[in-house]
Motif scaffolding. Structure first.
Motif, PDB file in Angstrom:
ATOM      1  N   PRO A   1       8.166  11.774   0.537  1.00  0.00           N
ATOM      2  CA  PRO A   1       7.987  13.222   0.389  1.00  0.00           C
ATOM      3  C   PRO A   1       6.678  13.686   1.037  1.00  0.00           C
ATOM      4  CG  PRO A   1       8.453  12.164  -1.733  1.00  0.00           C
ATOM      5  CD  PRO A   1       8.191  11.075  -0.745  1.00  0.00           C
ATOM      6  N   PRO A   2       6.648  14.884   1.572  1.00  0.00           N
ATOM      7  CA  PRO A   2       5.423  15.391   2.207  1.00  0.00           C
ATOM      8  C   PRO A   2       4.205  15.326   1.281  1.00  0.00           C
ATOM      9  CG  PRO A   2       7.266  16.829   2.715  1.00  0.00           C
ATOM     10  CD  PRO A   2       7.774  15.827   1.711  1.00  0.00           C
ATOM     11  N   ALA A   3       4.394  15.595   0.006  1.00  0.00           N
ATOM     12  CA  ALA A   3       3.252  15.549  -0.918  1.00  0.00           C
ATOM     13  C   ALA A   3       2.695  14.130  -1.017  1.00  0.00           C
ATOM     14  CB  ALA A   3       3.671  16.049  -2.297  1.00  0.00           C
ATOM     15  N   ALA A   4       3.562  13.125  -0.960  1.00  0.00           N
ATOM     16  CA  ALA A   4       3.107  11.735  -1.031  1.00  0.00           C
ATOM     17  C   ALA A   4       2.346  11.351   0.230  1.00  0.00           C
ATOM     18  CB  ALA A   4       4.292  10.798  -1.250  1.00  0.00           C
ATOM     19  N   ALA A   5       2.742  11.900   1.365  1.00  0.00           N
ATOM     20  CA  ALA A   5       2.046  11.597   2.622  1.00  0.00           C
ATOM     21  C   ALA A   5       0.594  12.042   2.577  1.00  0.00           C
ATOM     22  CB  ALA A   5       2.774  12.256   3.797  1.00  0.00           C
ATOM     23  N   ALA A   6       0.289  12.990   1.713  1.00  0.00           N
ATOM     24  CA  ALA A   6      -1.074  13.493   1.588  1.00  0.00           C
ATOM     25  C   ALA A   6      -1.897  12.733   0.551  1.00  0.00           C
ATOM     26  CB  ALA A   6      -1.044  14.976   1.231  1.00  0.00           C
ATOM     27  N   HIS A   7      -1.292  11.759  -0.148  1.00  0.00           N
ATOM     28  CA  HIS A   7      -2.037  10.981  -1.138  1.00  0.00           C
ATOM     29  C   HIS A   7      -3.227  10.301  -0.482  1.00  0.00           C
ATOM     30  CE1 HIS A   7       1.297  10.448  -4.411  1.00  0.00           C
ATOM     31  NE2 HIS A   7       1.063  11.699  -4.113  1.00  0.00           N
ATOM     32  N   ARG A   8      -4.313  10.219  -1.221  1.00  0.00           N
ATOM     33  CA  ARG A   8      -5.550   9.625  -0.713  1.00  0.00           C
ATOM     34  C   ARG A   8      -5.555   8.113  -0.922  1.00  0.00           C
ATOM     35  NH1 ARG A   8      -7.224  12.904   2.778  1.00  0.00           N
ATOM     36  NH2 ARG A   8      -9.096  11.641   2.899  1.00  0.00           N
ATOM     37  N   CYS A   9      -6.094   7.416   0.085  1.00  0.00           N
ATOM     38  CA  CYS A   9      -6.289   5.975   0.047  1.00  0.00           C
ATOM     39  C   CYS A   9      -7.736   5.724   0.453  1.00  0.00           C
ATOM     40  CB  CYS A   9      -5.344   5.274   1.019  1.00  0.00           C
ATOM     41  SG  CYS A   9      -3.608   5.639   0.738  1.00  0.00           S
ATOM     42  N   GLU A  10      -8.403   4.828  -0.266  1.00  0.00           N
ATOM     43  CA  GLU A  10      -9.828   4.633  -0.031  1.00  0.00           C
ATOM     44  C   GLU A  10     -10.143   3.170   0.274  1.00  0.00           C
ATOM     45  OE1 GLU A  10     -13.390   5.096  -3.022  1.00  0.00           O
ATOM     46  OE2 GLU A  10     -12.662   7.064  -2.364  1.00  0.00           O
TER      47      GLU A  10
ATOM     48  N   ARG B   1       0.824  -1.209   0.000  1.00  0.00           N
ATOM     49  CA  ARG B   1       0.000   0.000   0.000  1.00  0.00           C
ATOM     50  C   ARG B   1       0.859   1.260   0.000  1.00  0.00           C
ATOM     51  NH1 ARG B   1      -3.840  -2.463   4.770  1.00  0.00           N
ATOM     52  NH2 ARG B   1      -5.023  -3.872   3.421  1.00  0.00           N
ATOM     53  N   PHE B   2       1.924   1.244   0.813  1.00  0.00           N
ATOM     54  CA  PHE B   2       2.787   2.422   0.912  1.00  0.00           C
ATOM     55  C   PHE B   2       3.480   2.717  -0.420  1.00  0.00           C
ATOM     56  CE2 PHE B   2       3.524   1.302   5.682  1.00  0.00           C
ATOM     57  CZ  PHE B   2       2.256   1.757   5.997  1.00  0.00           C
ATOM     58  N   VAL B   3       3.824   1.674  -1.146  1.00  0.00           N
ATOM     59  CA  VAL B   3       4.473   1.856  -2.444  1.00  0.00           C
ATOM     60  C   VAL B   3       3.461   2.258  -3.513  1.00  0.00           C
ATOM     61  CG1 VAL B   3       5.732   0.666  -4.291  1.00  0.00           C
ATOM     62  CG2 VAL B   3       6.412   0.330  -1.906  1.00  0.00           C
ATOM     63  N   LEU B   4       2.374   1.480  -3.624  1.00  0.00           N
ATOM     64  CA  LEU B   4       1.397   1.748  -4.681  1.00  0.00           C
ATOM     65  C   LEU B   4       0.730   3.105  -4.542  1.00  0.00           C
ATOM     66  CD1 LEU B   4      -0.303  -1.730  -5.206  1.00  0.00           C
ATOM     67  CD2 LEU B   4       1.440  -0.598  -6.614  1.00  0.00           C
ATOM     68  N   SER B   5       0.575   3.574  -3.322  1.00  0.00           N
ATOM     69  CA  SER B   5      -0.058   4.886  -3.150  1.00  0.00           C
ATOM     70  C   SER B   5       0.793   5.994  -3.758  1.00  0.00           C
ATOM     71  CB  SER B   5      -0.317   5.175  -1.674  1.00  0.00           C
ATOM     72  OG  SER B   5       0.898   5.348  -0.989  1.00  0.00           O
ATOM     73  N   GLN B   6       2.069   5.734  -3.927  1.00  0.00           N
ATOM     74  CA  GLN B   6       2.953   6.727  -4.537  1.00  0.00           C
ATOM     75  C   GLN B   6       3.075   6.538  -6.054  1.00  0.00           C
ATOM     76  OE1 GLN B   6       6.612   7.638  -2.157  1.00  0.00           O
ATOM     77  NE2 GLN B   6       5.915   5.805  -1.051  1.00  0.00           N
ATOM     78  N   LEU B   7       2.739   5.346  -6.541  1.00  0.00           N
ATOM     79  CA  LEU B   7       2.934   5.043  -7.964  1.00  0.00           C
ATOM     80  C   LEU B   7       1.669   5.124  -8.796  1.00  0.00           C
ATOM     81  CD1 LEU B   7       5.270   1.926  -7.632  1.00  0.00           C
ATOM     82  CD2 LEU B   7       5.922   4.306  -8.034  1.00  0.00           C
ATOM     83  N   LYS B   8       0.519   4.984  -8.162  1.00  0.00           N
ATOM     84  CA  LYS B   8      -0.755   4.946  -8.889  1.00  0.00           C
ATOM     85  C   LYS B   8      -1.486   6.271  -8.723  1.00  0.00           C
ATOM     86  CE  LYS B   8      -1.298   0.154  -9.265  1.00  0.00           C
ATOM     87  NZ  LYS B   8      -1.566  -0.426 -10.519  1.00  0.00           N
ATOM     88  N   PRO B   9      -2.367   6.541  -9.654  1.00  0.00           N
ATOM     89  CA  PRO B   9      -3.182   7.756  -9.487  1.00  0.00           C
ATOM     90  C   PRO B   9      -4.049   7.641  -8.233  1.00  0.00           C
ATOM     91  CG  PRO B   9      -3.546   6.729 -11.650  1.00  0.00           C
ATOM     92  CD  PRO B   9      -2.655   5.815 -10.871  1.00  0.00           C
ATOM     93  N   GLU B  10      -4.296   8.767  -7.629  1.00  0.00           N
ATOM     94  CA  GLU B  10      -5.115   8.785  -6.420  1.00  0.00           C
ATOM     95  C   GLU B  10      -6.569   8.533  -6.772  1.00  0.00           C
ATOM     96  OE1 GLU B  10      -4.317  11.760  -3.360  1.00  0.00           O
ATOM     97  OE2 GLU B  10      -2.869  12.602  -4.763  1.00  0.00           O
ATOM     98  N   PRO B  11      -7.379   8.055  -5.868  1.00  0.00           N
ATOM     99  CA  PRO B  11      -6.960   7.434  -4.608  1.00  0.00           C
ATOM    100  C   PRO B  11      -6.600   5.962  -4.815  1.00  0.00           C
ATOM    101  CG  PRO B  11      -9.347   7.495  -4.705  1.00  0.00           C
ATOM    102  CD  PRO B  11      -8.843   8.151  -5.971  1.00  0.00           C
ATOM    103  N   LEU B  12      -5.723   5.466  -3.968  1.00  0.00           N
ATOM    104  CA  LEU B  12      -5.399   4.042  -3.969  1.00  0.00           C
ATOM    105  C   LEU B  12      -6.539   3.304  -3.289  1.00  0.00           C
ATOM    106  CD1 LEU B  12      -3.349   1.676  -4.349  1.00  0.00           C
ATOM    107  CD2 LEU B  12      -2.672   2.116  -1.989  1.00  0.00           C
TER     108      LEU B  12
END
Length: 151
Positions: A109-118, A55-66
């Motif tokens: 990165p701080p921007a990645a920490a804000a990525h949405r996960c659903e 999850r931590f990897v894919l949330s940075q590689l895939k379009p939001e939301p994961l």
């Protein structure tokens, strides 16, 4: 995210210093039918690491939301037969896996920490929330291993 990875590293140290004090019988003891032994709880934490690492990897590689895909925790523990795996192997694998996760969180990165996960139910969280939840889950289960009276 470094506050989260710091807590994760503290848990690694705590379990690595405490688990060797238990006998193999204590580690394999199941408090009741359908409840996990300390070894199985540690195995569950390996499964949790595997699922959350993804999850931590894919949330940075895939379009939001994961989309968070759940897994059947009991079946994973049963399939891997953690009850019959050497405790030293379980502890070493869990430790190495989480050291890698801590490094990943340190570099996030701080921007990645804000990525949405659903979640399936539509509940939406940030990647930071997911990482925080992961460490809270570890804290709960590490304490359960160290003080187990019922799982």
């Amino acid at each position: 995210m470094q506050d989260i990875s710091h807590r994760l590293r503290k848990l690694l140290g705590l379990l690595n210093s405490s688990l060797p004090n238990f006998s193999e019988d204590e580690l394999a003891y199941k408090p009741a039918p359908g409840q996990w032994s300390k070894k199985e709880i540690l195995g569950h934490l390996i499964d949790s690491a595997a699922n959350n690492h993804r999850r931590f990897v894919l949330s940075q590689l895939k379009p939001e939301p994961l989309r968070i895909i759940p897994y059947d925790q009991d079946q994973w523990v049963a399939l891997f037969q953690y009850q019959y795996t050497p405790t030293t192997d379980l502890l070493q694998f869990w430790t190495l896996y989480n050291q890698q996760i801590a490094r990943l969180l340190d570099q996030l990165p701080p921007a990645a920490a804000a990525h949405r996960c659903e979640f399936d139910n539509g509940y939406s969280v940030t990647l930071r929330w997911l990482a925080e939840d992961y460490v809270m889950h570890l804290e709960h289960h590490v304490q359960q291993i160290l003080n187990l009276t019922s799982a």
